[in-house]
Design an enzyme around this catalytic site. Structure first.
Site, PDB file in Angstrom:
ATOM      1  N   LYS A  35      -5.813  14.373  -9.585  1.00 18.11           N
ATOM      2  CA  LYS A  35      -7.108  14.878  -9.640  1.00 18.11           C
ATOM      3  C   LYS A  35      -7.301  15.307 -10.789  1.00 18.11           C
ATOM      4  O   LYS A  35      -7.349  15.156 -12.108  1.00 18.11           O
ATOM      5  CB  LYS A  35      -7.975  15.123  -8.599  1.00 18.11           C
ATOM      6  CG  LYS A  35      -8.297  14.105  -7.903  1.00 18.11           C
ATOM      7  CD  LYS A  35      -8.971  15.014  -6.535  1.00 18.11           C
ATOM      8  CE  LYS A  35      -9.632  13.966  -5.089  1.00 18.11           C
ATOM      9  NZ  LYS A  35     -10.044  14.510  -4.131  1.00 18.11           N
TER      10      LYS A  35
ATOM     11  N   THR B 102       7.273   6.269  -9.609  1.00 20.82           N
ATOM     12  CA  THR B 102       6.327   5.602  -9.020  1.00 20.82           C
ATOM     13  C   THR B 102       6.441   4.343  -8.127  1.00 20.82           C
ATOM     14  O   THR B 102       7.759   4.328  -8.962  1.00 20.82           O
ATOM     15  CB  THR B 102       5.488   5.162 -10.294  1.00 20.82           C
ATOM     16  OG1 THR B 102       4.095   4.118  -9.576  1.00 20.82           O
ATOM     17  CG2 THR B 102       6.244   4.385 -11.668  1.00 20.82           C
TER      18      THR B 102
ATOM     19  N   ASP C 166       5.224   1.908  -8.266  1.00 16.09           N
ATOM     20  CA  ASP C 166       4.404   1.239  -8.517  1.00 16.09           C
ATOM     21  C   ASP C 166       5.171  -0.023  -9.207  1.00 16.09           C
ATOM     22  O   ASP C 166       5.016  -0.482  -9.859  1.00 16.09           O
ATOM     23  CB  ASP C 166       3.262   0.977  -8.741  1.00 16.09           C
ATOM     24  CG  ASP C 166       1.698   2.143  -7.976  1.00 16.09           C
ATOM     25  OD1 ASP C 166       1.903   1.735  -6.962  1.00 16.09           O
ATOM     26  OD2 ASP C 166       1.431   2.785  -8.656  1.00 16.09           O
TER      27      ASP C 166
ATOM     28  N   GLY D 212       0.230  -0.651  -5.310  1.00 19.32           N
ATOM     29  CA  GLY D 212       0.537  -1.099  -6.482  1.00 19.32           C
ATOM     30  C   GLY D 212      -0.013  -1.150  -7.722  1.00 19.32           C
ATOM     31  O   GLY D 212       0.125  -1.379  -8.882  1.00 19.32           O
TER      32      GLY D 212
ATOM     33  N   ILE E 143       4.087   2.649   3.462  1.00 18.89           N
ATOM     34  CA  ILE E 143       4.679   2.349   2.177  1.00 18.89           C
ATOM     35  C   ILE E 143       5.392   3.147   1.691  1.00 18.89           C
ATOM     36  O   ILE E 143       5.981   2.893   0.596  1.00 18.89           O
ATOM     37  CB  ILE E 143       4.501   0.952   1.842  1.00 18.89           C
ATOM     38  CG1 ILE E 143       3.278   0.933   0.735  1.00 18.89           C
ATOM     39  CG2 ILE E 143       4.148  -0.137   2.959  1.00 18.89           C
ATOM     40  CD1 ILE E 143       3.766  -0.512  -0.414  1.00 18.89           C
ATOM     41  N   ARG E 144       4.633   4.234   1.058  1.00 15.27           N
ATOM     42  CA  ARG E 144       5.140   5.203   0.459  1.00 15.27           C
ATOM     43  C   ARG E 144       5.295   6.162   1.211  1.00 15.27           C
ATOM     44  O   ARG E 144       6.103   7.122   0.289  1.00 15.27           O
ATOM     45  CB  ARG E 144       4.328   5.883  -0.566  1.00 15.27           C
ATOM     46  CG  ARG E 144       3.313   6.145  -0.081  1.00 15.27           C
ATOM     47  CD  ARG E 144       2.175   6.879  -1.594  1.00 15.27           C
ATOM     48  NE  ARG E 144       0.998   7.695  -1.486  1.00 15.27           N
ATOM     49  CZ  ARG E 144       0.449   8.023  -2.291  1.00 15.27           C
ATOM     50  NH1 ARG E 144      -0.164   7.163  -2.697  1.00 15.27           N
ATOM     51  NH2 ARG E 144      -0.607   9.353  -2.332  1.00 15.27           N
TER      52      ARG E 144
END
Ligand SMILES: Nc1ncnc2c1ncn2[C@@H]1O[C@H](COP(=O)(O)OP(=O)(O)O)[C@@H](O)[C@H]1O
Ligand SMILES: O=P(O)(O)OC[C@H]1O[C@](O)(COP(=O)(O)O)[C@@H](O)[C@@H]1O
Ligand SMILES: [Mg+2]
EC number: 2.7.1.11
Length: 372
Positions: free
Chosen positions: A78, A142, A144, A187, A292-293
């Site tokens: 943020k 990342t 992603d 993602g 998943i992370r």
């Protein structure tokens, strides 16, 4: 050794991913043991830089975090110090550029170099601090895999491997009940995790943001599998994928985030819509979300973390500031923050090429992307 550097500071920004701790560990160990630099870490990303909230990093503090996911420095997706929410003096909040406070804190703490571990958002701020004269080195992270400058970042392989395990596990239960099961994977606007986990896990249909889909085309693919003697289908659904008419599934708007959209719920929607047109199948959905992370760092990401961290230290020593560590064609290189992020308010994104070799190979093997 070339540099006059005495002290470096690390911070991690954006969503956590497996590998951050291993990079913090690599940089801390090499900085202290090879270069004799002092190392501190600002906590909660740029918020820590604003509040001058930091911890000292020592070899014993980092020794055991070689496989621990997440970040011991904590993270925020943020706090943008160039557009920061501060008290307006009347009980409300107002947005203000407070980046000078960060620069002053670095001077006060005697920090020669700021090492920023983050994705497109975090590196956008890193570019802006670099423009203000701060010696910045970016270490891209990342899950992603959506950063343009590097072939790969740590975090992606770990997250994709967990995603693959989900798809694998869904295969056996889908097959036993002749069901269709949609599995949603993170993602943002990039389909990398869903494409890789979907294909690694033998999904019959893969839905990614880069290739809009229709329910009719998915139904067609399920029917084709039925006719081929495969009366079950697992569908990998990227959270940011979209229907051909542009419909997406927004789960939440996080107002105080510079990138406020959080995708969620698409797999459930696709399952509902699909069940209406394929009454011969029960259709279910699952959304592993942040699972998943989380968890341990995959072995390959541990190696990447050593390579990325080591290159960051070499760049500091050589004074190559304003650059981001990059992996290109197997080699550790660097790319300027200006090139990685460009002039955009938000960094450029690396997206899946709908005509790339992997998509075309998958199509040739009969995998549907819901577009035809
Ligand atoms: N356009 C932007 N300009 C400056 N800072 C940004 C911008 N977008 C995000 N940031 C900052 O970068 C950090 C992480 O952003 P986010 O995009 O969520 O993660 P990531 O770095 O993983 O892409 C936050 O502190 C956020 O305020
Ligand atoms: O943790 P949050 O705020 O729910 O954000 C979720 C988003 O963060 C990610 O896990 C990682 O994205 P970033 O690397 O840009 O932080 C995305 O895949 C997902 O859409
Ligand atoms: Mg990002």
């Amino acid at each position: 050794m070339n540099s006059k550097v005495k002290k470096i500071a690390l911070l991690s920004g954006g969503g956590d991913c497996p590998g951050l701790n291993a990079v913090i560990r690599t940089i801390t160990k090499i900085a202290i043991e090879k270069y004799n630099w002092e190392v501190i870490g600002f906590v909660y990303g740029y918020r820590g830089l604003y509040n001058n909230n930091y911890v000292e990093l020592t070899v014993d503090k980092v020794e055991d975090i070689y496989k621990e996911g997440g970040t011991i420095l904590y993270s925020s997706n943020k706090d943008n110090l160039f557009d920061y929410l501060v008290d307006d003096g009347n009980g409300g909040k107002v947005r203000k550029d407070v980046s000078d406070v960060g620069v002053e804190n670095l001077k006060k703490d005697g920090v020669d170099v700021l090492v920023v571990l983050g994705g497109d958002g975090t590196l956008t701020s890193a570019r802006d601090f670099s423009r203000k004269g701060v010696n910045v080195i970016g270490v891209p992270k990342t899950m992603d895999n959506d950063l343009t400058s590097t072939d790969l970042t740590y975090g992606f392989i770990s997250a994709m491997s967990v995603g693959t395990e989900f798809i694998d596990r869904l295969q056996t239960t889908a097959k036993s009940h002749h069901r269709v099961i949609c599995c949603e994977l993170m993602g943002r606007e990039a389909g990398w995790i869903s494409l890789y986990a979907g294909l690694a896990g033998n999904a019959g249909v893969v839905l990614i943001p880069e290739i809009p889909f229709t329910i009719e085309n998915i139904a067609k693919a399920v029917k084709k599998r039925d006719e081929a003697g495969l009366p079950y289908t697992v569908i990998a659904v990227a959270e940011g994928a979209k229907y051909a008419d542009g419909t997406k599934s927004i789960g939440k708007i996080v107002e105080d985030s510079p990138d406020p959209i959080r995708y969620s719920g698409l797999a459930a929607k696709v399952a509902d819509d699909l069940e209406k047109v394929i009454p011969n199948h029960e259709v279910r959905s699952v959304n592993p979300g942040h699972i998943i992370r989380g968890g341990d760092i995959d072995a390959y990401d541990r190696i990447l973390s050593i390579r990325f961290g080591n290159k960051a230290c070499a760049m500091i020593d050589e004074g190559l500031f304003g650059n981001v560590v990059s992996l290109k064609g197997g080699n550790m290189e660097y790319t300027s923050l200006e090139e990685v992020i460009g002039d955009a308010k938000f960094g450029k994104q690396k997206l899946v090429d709908p005509n790339g070799d992997l998509v075309l190979a998958a199509k040739a093997m009969g995998v549907s992307f819901g577009d035809e």
